[in-house]
Design an enzyme around this catalytic site. Sequence first.
Site, short mmCIF file in Angstrom:
data_model
loop_
_atom_site.label_atom_id
_atom_site.label_comp_id
_atom_site.label_asym_id
_atom_site.label_seq_id
_atom_site.Cartn_x
_atom_site.Cartn_y
_atom_site.Cartn_z
CB CYS A 1 0.84 -1.54 -1.17
SG CYS A 1 -0.62 -0.79 -1.90
CD GLU B 1 0.57 -8.53 -0.95
OE1 GLU B 1 1.75 -8.14 -1.00
OE2 GLU B 1 -0.41 -7.77 -1.07
#
Length: 349
Positions: free
Chosen positions: A67, A130
Site C-alpha cells: 500500500c 485516501e
Amino acid sequence: LDEQCITVDENDNPLRPESKRFCHSAETLTLHRAFSVFLFTKNREMIVQKRAAQKMTFPSVWTNACCSHPLWNEHEMCTDNNNIGIRRAAKRKLCHELGIDSDYVDIDQMKIIGRFLYKAMSDENWGEYEIDYVIVIRDFDPRQIDLNLEEVEAIAFISSMEELNEILKMMHTVWARANAIFAFMLSVLSALTFCVFLSTVWLPNSAPVTLSANNIRVKSFVDYASEGSRSDVVMAELNIKVDVAPIFNWNVKEIFLFLVAEYSTPKAPLNQIVLWDKVVRRGEWYTIHEESITPKYYFMDDGTNLLNHKNVTLVMRWNVVPNAGYLAMAQGEGQYRIEFPSSYYSGRF
C-alpha cells in the site's frame, strides 16, 4: 515524510501537492490518491504483509501485499492508458518494500479493478484519508520477494477465509499491543537521546595543559625488522598536568587522553607518535599530575632523524566519549617544544 502526495477532491481531481507528513497528520489529515496492490500466486494464495514496527501509520499491522501513494510528478500523475501513473507508482513501491527486481514487475500485468474512499485513524497523531485504487496481480512468483525490513516485517500466504481470520485475530492480541507500545517507547527514547546530545554539543571540550620533559636521551640501535638498518629511539622523563573536570558535563561518560609527539623529517612533513595515554571515567579523580614518568610506548623513528632534532612538540589530545552523540576530539591548551641532544646515549635505558 517529505514526499509530495497528490491531494484530490472526492472525485479524484488533483488539487495540489502536499507532503506525506501533512496528508497523514491528525491535525491536517487531507484526502489524497493512493493504491493497494493484491498479489496472488499461481496456487491462488494471497500474499499479505506485516507492516514494520517503525512505520508511521498502522505499525505492525497485517495488510495486503503493498500500500502506498503515487507522487506529484508527471510520471505518476498520468491517467492515460488505464491510469498508467498509478501502476508506475505501484511498481516503484513493490520494488522498494518487497525487494522485487524491477525487470520482473510488468505494469501491463497489473489490473485496476476499482477505487474506494476511506478514512481511518492509526492513533491520535496519524491517520489515512485516501481515494484508494485497487490493483490485482495474478500468478506472482513469491521467490522474487526480498523483504525490505525497514518497511515490511514479514509476509504470509492466505488460501482460505479461516487463515485470513487467524491473521486478523493476531492484530488485536496482547502481544500486538505490547509490540506497538514498545515501538512507541523506542521512538520516545530516541527523541530524548537526541535532545541529550543537543543539550551538550556546543559546550567546550578543551582545558589547560602543562607539559614538559627532561633527561632526554637518544640511542641508536640495529633494527632487524628493517633489514638491519639503524633506527633512533628516545627515552625521556615526562611531566603532565591537566584538570579535565570542566569537560565532564552530564552527557560525558569518559575521556580518553593521549600524549602525542609531533615532528617532521625529510621524508614526512608530519610524524605523530603516541607516548602515553589514560582513560578518565566519570566519578574518578579528574586532575592528572604525573611527574618524571617514562613513556608507556616507545618513541622510535625509522632512521637517524631524531638525533639533534630541534623541533619536537608534545601535544595532549583527548576523545570525549558521550552517553549520546558523536565522539568528539579536542586538544589541550598548551604544548611543549623539545630539542634532542646532538650525541647518542651509550648507556642502558
